[in-house]
Structures are given as C-alpha cells and as structure tokens.
Design a protein around this motif. Sequence first.
Motif, PDB file in Angstrom:
ATOM      1  N   ASN A  32      14.948  25.941  13.223  1.00 31.27           N
ATOM      2  CA  ASN A  32      15.200  26.157  11.800  1.00 31.27           C
ATOM      3  C   ASN A  32      15.647  24.880  11.093  1.00 31.27           C
ATOM      4  O   ASN A  32      16.586  24.883  10.307  1.00 31.27           O
ATOM      5  CB  ASN A  32      16.248  27.268  11.614  1.00 31.27           C
ATOM      6  N   TYR A  33      14.960  23.774  11.392  1.00 30.35           N
ATOM      7  CA  TYR A  33      15.202  22.467  10.773  1.00 30.35           C
ATOM      8  C   TYR A  33      16.612  21.922  11.036  1.00 30.35           C
ATOM      9  O   TYR A  33      17.069  21.030  10.329  1.00 30.35           O
ATOM     10  CB  TYR A  33      14.968  22.527   9.258  1.00 30.35           C
ATOM     11  N   SER A  34      17.287  22.427  12.042  1.00 30.60           N
ATOM     12  CA  SER A  34      18.664  21.999  12.295  1.00 30.60           C
ATOM     13  C   SER A  34      18.749  20.587  12.856  1.00 30.60           C
ATOM     14  O   SER A  34      19.812  19.957  12.793  1.00 30.60           O
ATOM     15  CB  SER A  34      19.356  22.976  13.251  1.00 30.60           C
ATOM     16  N   SER A  35      17.668  20.065  13.437  1.00 28.56           N
ATOM     17  CA  SER A  35      17.687  18.704  13.987  1.00 28.56           C
ATOM     18  C   SER A  35      16.646  17.804  13.330  1.00 28.56           C
ATOM     19  O   SER A  35      16.341  16.731  13.847  1.00 28.56           O
ATOM     20  CB  SER A  35      17.460  18.748  15.504  1.00 28.56           C
ATOM     21  N   THR A  36      16.103  18.227  12.203  1.00 28.63           N
ATOM     22  CA  THR A  36      15.128  17.403  11.490  1.00 28.63           C
ATOM     23  C   THR A  36      15.833  16.221  10.825  1.00 28.63           C
ATOM     24  O   THR A  36      16.876  16.386  10.201  1.00 28.63           O
ATOM     25  CB  THR A  36      14.402  18.227  10.411  1.00 28.63           C
ATOM     26  N   VAL A  37      15.241  15.032  10.955  1.00 26.10           N
ATOM     27  CA  VAL A  37      15.744  13.843  10.273  1.00 26.10           C
ATOM     28  C   VAL A  37      14.612  13.273   9.418  1.00 26.10           C
ATOM     29  O   VAL A  37      13.480  13.757   9.466  1.00 26.10           O
ATOM     30  CB  VAL A  37      16.264  12.790  11.271  1.00 26.10           C
ATOM     31  N   ILE A  38      14.901  12.219   8.655  1.00 31.48           N
ATOM     32  CA  ILE A  38      13.938  11.747   7.664  1.00 31.48           C
ATOM     33  C   ILE A  38      12.657  11.238   8.314  1.00 31.48           C
ATOM     34  O   ILE A  38      11.550  11.540   7.848  1.00 31.48           O
ATOM     35  CB  ILE A  38      14.568  10.656   6.783  1.00 31.48           C
ATOM     36  N   VAL A  39      12.771  10.460   9.387  1.00 30.47           N
ATOM     37  CA  VAL A  39      11.565   9.907  10.016  1.00 30.47           C
ATOM     38  C   VAL A  39      10.685  11.025  10.559  1.00 30.47           C
ATOM     39  O   VAL A  39       9.453  10.972  10.443  1.00 30.47           O
ATOM     40  CB  VAL A  39      11.936   8.905  11.125  1.00 30.47           C
ATOM     41  N   TYR A  40      11.301  12.041  11.150  1.00 30.63           N
ATOM     42  CA  TYR A  40      10.503  13.169  11.627  1.00 30.63           C
ATOM     43  C   TYR A  40       9.849  13.906  10.462  1.00 30.63           C
ATOM     44  O   TYR A  40       8.702  14.339  10.562  1.00 30.63           O
ATOM     45  CB  TYR A  40      11.358  14.144  12.435  1.00 30.63           C
ATOM     46  N   GLN A  41      10.550  14.018   9.340  1.00 26.90           N
ATOM     47  CA  GLN A  41       9.983  14.662   8.157  1.00 26.90           C
ATOM     48  C   GLN A  41       8.800  13.847   7.618  1.00 26.90           C
ATOM     49  O   GLN A  41       7.798  14.417   7.171  1.00 26.90           O
ATOM     50  CB  GLN A  41      11.066  14.809   7.083  1.00 26.90           C
ATOM     51  N   ILE A  42       8.914  12.518   7.665  1.00 19.14           N
ATOM     52  CA  ILE A  42       7.805  11.653   7.240  1.00 19.14           C
ATOM     53  C   ILE A  42       6.585  11.891   8.134  1.00 19.14           C
ATOM     54  O   ILE A  42       5.456  12.034   7.649  1.00 19.14           O
ATOM     55  CB  ILE A  42       8.233  10.174   7.292  1.00 19.14           C
ATOM     56  N   TYR A  43       6.823  11.952   9.445  1.00 15.36           N
ATOM     57  CA  TYR A  43       5.726  12.213  10.387  1.00 15.36           C
ATOM     58  C   TYR A  43       5.080  13.561  10.118  1.00 15.36           C
ATOM     59  O   TYR A  43       3.848  13.696  10.110  1.00 15.36           O
ATOM     60  CB  TYR A  43       6.271  12.147  11.816  1.00 15.36           C
ATOM     61  N   GLU A  44       5.906  14.554   9.881  1.00 18.24           N
ATOM     62  CA  GLU A  44       5.388  15.907   9.672  1.00 18.24           C
ATOM     63  C   GLU A  44       4.544  15.990   8.404  1.00 18.24           C
ATOM     64  O   GLU A  44       3.457  16.584   8.400  1.00 18.24           O
ATOM     65  CB  GLU A  44       6.559  16.886   9.600  1.00 18.24           C
TER      66      GLU A  44
ATOM     67  N   MET B 243       8.831   9.412   0.810  1.00 16.25           N
ATOM     68  CA  MET B 243       9.952   9.575   1.738  1.00 16.25           C
ATOM     69  C   MET B 243      10.284   8.262   2.431  1.00 16.25           C
ATOM     70  O   MET B 243      11.464   7.911   2.607  1.00 16.25           O
ATOM     71  CB  MET B 243       9.619  10.631   2.793  1.00 16.25           C
ATOM     72  N   SER B 244       9.253   7.520   2.807  1.00 14.48           N
ATOM     73  CA  SER B 244       9.464   6.240   3.493  1.00 14.48           C
ATOM     74  C   SER B 244      10.223   5.272   2.605  1.00 14.48           C
ATOM     75  O   SER B 244      11.118   4.550   3.074  1.00 14.48           O
ATOM     76  CB  SER B 244       8.114   5.633   3.891  1.00 14.48           C
ATOM     77  N   TRP B 245       9.893   5.253   1.316  1.00 14.00           N
ATOM     78  CA  TRP B 245      10.576   4.332   0.414  1.00 14.00           C
ATOM     79  C   TRP B 245      12.004   4.773   0.133  1.00 14.00           C
ATOM     80  O   TRP B 245      12.896   3.934  -0.038  1.00 14.00           O
ATOM     81  CB  TRP B 245       9.777   4.183  -0.883  1.00 14.00           C
ATOM     82  N   VAL B 246      12.248   6.067   0.098  1.00 16.31           N
ATOM     83  CA  VAL B 246      13.629   6.542  -0.035  1.00 16.31           C
ATOM     84  C   VAL B 246      14.449   6.129   1.178  1.00 16.31           C
ATOM     85  O   VAL B 246      15.583   5.655   1.055  1.00 16.31           O
ATOM     86  CB  VAL B 246      13.661   8.074  -0.217  1.00 16.31           C
ATOM     87  N   LEU B 247      13.859   6.262   2.373  1.00 12.88           N
ATOM     88  CA  LEU B 247      14.538   5.838   3.597  1.00 12.88           C
ATOM     89  C   LEU B 247      14.815   4.341   3.565  1.00 12.88           C
ATOM     90  O   LEU B 247      15.907   3.884   3.932  1.00 12.88           O
ATOM     91  CB  LEU B 247      13.687   6.198   4.815  1.00 12.88           C
ATOM     92  N   PHE B 248      13.825   3.563   3.117  1.00  9.69           N
ATOM     93  CA  PHE B 248      13.992   2.112   3.019  1.00  9.69           C
ATOM     94  C   PHE B 248      15.144   1.760   2.077  1.00  9.69           C
ATOM     95  O   PHE B 248      15.981   0.895   2.384  1.00  9.69           O
ATOM     96  CB  PHE B 248      12.692   1.472   2.535  1.00  9.69           C
ATOM     97  N   LEU B 249      15.215   2.426   0.939  1.00 13.64           N
ATOM     98  CA  LEU B 249      16.266   2.138  -0.035  1.00 13.64           C
ATOM     99  C   LEU B 249      17.643   2.539   0.493  1.00 13.64           C
ATOM    100  O   LEU B 249      18.642   1.852   0.232  1.00 13.64           O
ATOM    101  CB  LEU B 249      15.966   2.851  -1.352  1.00 13.64           C
ATOM    102  N   ILE B 250      17.711   3.638   1.250  1.00 12.93           N
ATOM    103  CA  ILE B 250      18.984   4.063   1.838  1.00 12.93           C
ATOM    104  C   ILE B 250      19.474   3.016   2.831  1.00 12.93           C
ATOM    105  O   ILE B 250      20.648   2.605   2.807  1.00 12.93           O
ATOM    106  CB  ILE B 250      18.837   5.438   2.522  1.00 12.93           C
TER     107      ILE B 250
ATOM    108  N   CYS C 269       0.827  -1.219   0.000  1.00 19.58           N
ATOM    109  CA  CYS C 269       0.000   0.000   0.000  1.00 19.58           C
ATOM    110  C   CYS C 269       0.853   1.258   0.000  1.00 19.58           C
ATOM    111  O   CYS C 269       0.548   2.223  -0.713  1.00 19.58           O
ATOM    112  CB  CYS C 269      -0.930  -0.004   1.216  1.00 19.58           C
ATOM    113  N   SER C 270       1.931   1.258   0.793  1.00 21.00           N
ATOM    114  CA  SER C 270       2.791   2.445   0.833  1.00 21.00           C
ATOM    115  C   SER C 270       3.492   2.656  -0.509  1.00 21.00           C
ATOM    116  O   SER C 270       3.699   3.798  -0.925  1.00 21.00           O
ATOM    117  CB  SER C 270       3.826   2.310   1.957  1.00 21.00           C
ATOM    118  N   LEU C 271       3.848   1.555  -1.189  1.00 20.84           N
ATOM    119  CA  LEU C 271       4.450   1.682  -2.508  1.00 20.84           C
ATOM    120  C   LEU C 271       3.458   2.290  -3.495  1.00 20.84           C
ATOM    121  O   LEU C 271       3.823   3.168  -4.295  1.00 20.84           O
ATOM    122  CB  LEU C 271       4.920   0.320  -3.011  1.00 20.84           C
ATOM    123  N   PHE C 272       2.206   1.858  -3.423  1.00 15.01           N
ATOM    124  CA  PHE C 272       1.179   2.435  -4.291  1.00 15.01           C
ATOM    125  C   PHE C 272       0.946   3.903  -3.959  1.00 15.01           C
ATOM    126  O   PHE C 272       0.883   4.755  -4.853  1.00 15.01           O
ATOM    127  CB  PHE C 272      -0.130   1.649  -4.137  1.00 15.01           C
ATOM    128  N   LEU C 273       0.861   4.226  -2.668  1.00 14.49           N
ATOM    129  CA  LEU C 273       0.610   5.612  -2.271  1.00 14.49           C
ATOM    130  C   LEU C 273       1.760   6.537  -2.653  1.00 14.49           C
ATOM    131  O   LEU C 273       1.542   7.729  -2.896  1.00 14.49           O
ATOM    132  CB  LEU C 273       0.373   5.688  -0.762  1.00 14.49           C
TER     133      LEU C 273
END
Length: 309
Positions: A258-270, A284-291, A47-51
């Motif tokens: 000013n986004y100085s401590s933002t990471v990918i998972v927090y960006q996904i949540y936001e 974003m989740s799939w980019v994180l998965f691939l990384i 589902c996440s891949l489709f979304l």
Amino acid sequence: MVQKATAAKTEKKTYWTRKRREQWAGWIFIAPEVIGMLILSVFPLVCSLFLSLTEWNLVGGFSAIHFIGFDNFVNLFKDNHFIKALKNNVLFTVGTVPLTIVMGIILAALIHKKLHFKSYFKAAFFIPYICSTVAIAAVWQALYHPSKGPLNQLLMDMGMSHPPRWLVDTGFSLIAIMIIYIWQILGYQIIIFLAGMTNIPDELYEAATIDGASGMQQFRKITVPLLGPTTFFLVITSTISSFKVFDMIKFLTNGGPNYSSTVIVYQIYEEGFERFQMGYASAMSWVLFLIILLVTSVTWMTQSKKVHY
C-alpha cells in the motif's frame, strides 16, 4: 633602432603564436572528456527539462509529445502517491543519515584505538558495502520472513507473541529497509572516518592525556571537531545516496504494501517505465534534483558559517 623594433615585434608574434598552439593542444586533450560530458550528461539533462514541460506517452513515439507547460509540476503536488513517496523519502533520509554518521564515528574511534584484529573489523564492516545490493536484499528477505525467518523466531523465543511482519507490514516495511540500508552503508562511513582520524596528530591526544582529559573528553573535544570536514563530506554523500535508493526497494517490496515503502526514485521508475508517462516522470526527476540541491546548499552554507566563525 628599426631592427630592434622589428625583432621585438617578431618575438612578440612568435610568443602569442606559441601560446595559441599550447591552448589548442590543451583543448584537444580535454575534448574527448568535454564531448562525453555534453553527450552523456548535459544533453540528457536538457532533454529531461524539456520533457518535464510536456505530456508524452513513450509508446506513442515522438509524435505523441504535447507541450503543457508547468501542468506536470502542478499535478505532482496534487498526486497523493507522489506526496506519500516524498514523505517516505524524507523519513528514510532522516532515519538513516544521522544514525549512520553517529554510529560510523563511534565505531571508527573504537577501531582506531589499540584494538586487536583491527584489520579484521575494517574488512568485516566494509564487505557489505561492496557486495551486490540484490544479494544482500535476498539474504535479508529470508531473515525477515514473517513466520519462518530467524529474526522472528528469535523474537518469539524471547517471549514476543506477535513479532513484526516486517516487509509485508505497512507499519514496518520502510523501517525494515532502513535497517538493511544502515547495515550496508555503515562500513563505508567507518572507513572514511578512519582515514580522517589518521590525519589527526597524536601529539594532541598526548597533550590532552597529560592535562588529565579522559578518553570521552578527548573524543568530544579533539576527534569530533577535527573530523568536521570528513563529517560534512559524509553528510552530503549520504543524503544524496538516501534520496536515490531504489534497487533494494524494487527487489524487496515493489514500493508496497500500500505504497508504504515507495520513494521518489521508485515512483519515477514506475511512472516512466511501467506507465510510460515520460513527461510526468521527468517532472518528478527535476523535483528530486531541486530537493537534493536545496539540502546540499543548506548543508554547505551551514558548514561554511561554522568554518568562518
């Protein structure tokens, strides 16, 4: 002769019938686990891949889903906030994983020797790992207070007139969280390394001592090489864990200042649960998965080559 052939045929049929029954019994026993994995893991993944290929505002319901292809992935690498989160995540991983591995193996080696109160040190280092992350963050938030925190009070008593403002400083917010993360996860590294050290035969150290090897030489030539599989395991798990850090950042800084401590998972949540852009968040989740998959694969191949040689 005919009777023997008939008996052999009947016996063979009975054998295959029994084998099929055993196979069906095995499938029945593992069916709950397989069904649970399909429902809770595989289905959300698909589902996440489709979304990730759609534009979907969660508030609009399923009727608001619009297929847009790979536009989300293209837009990701034009998004300055995502690029900043990716850089922060890489810095976080590079700054925490090697340091925890090195500190973990050194402290484990010291504790493994004939050290008094060995059990106390094991428990003291491991307790932060099993404590609630939110509780730990609350304590460190008080320690990091810019003007009244004990840490800055100590630095000012030592002569530093302008100590760091830590969590409210764009230059130190990520470093401050990295310090907490290292302090929390270090105990886990030590316990795993201690478990690995118990499997190293004492005869190797005794032979090295007879040959005149110093303690440092024994550590470099015996302990570190034989802990290779344990180190490899911790590098993989620590890397994955560092890319998934979220709750500490959410509680302490909300990704700022000013986004100085933002990471990918927090960006996904936001993106997904504050702006309700589920398609963009899924990309974003799939980019994180691939990384994570890439880093894990490279580490695995590197370790395999070392073992092969």
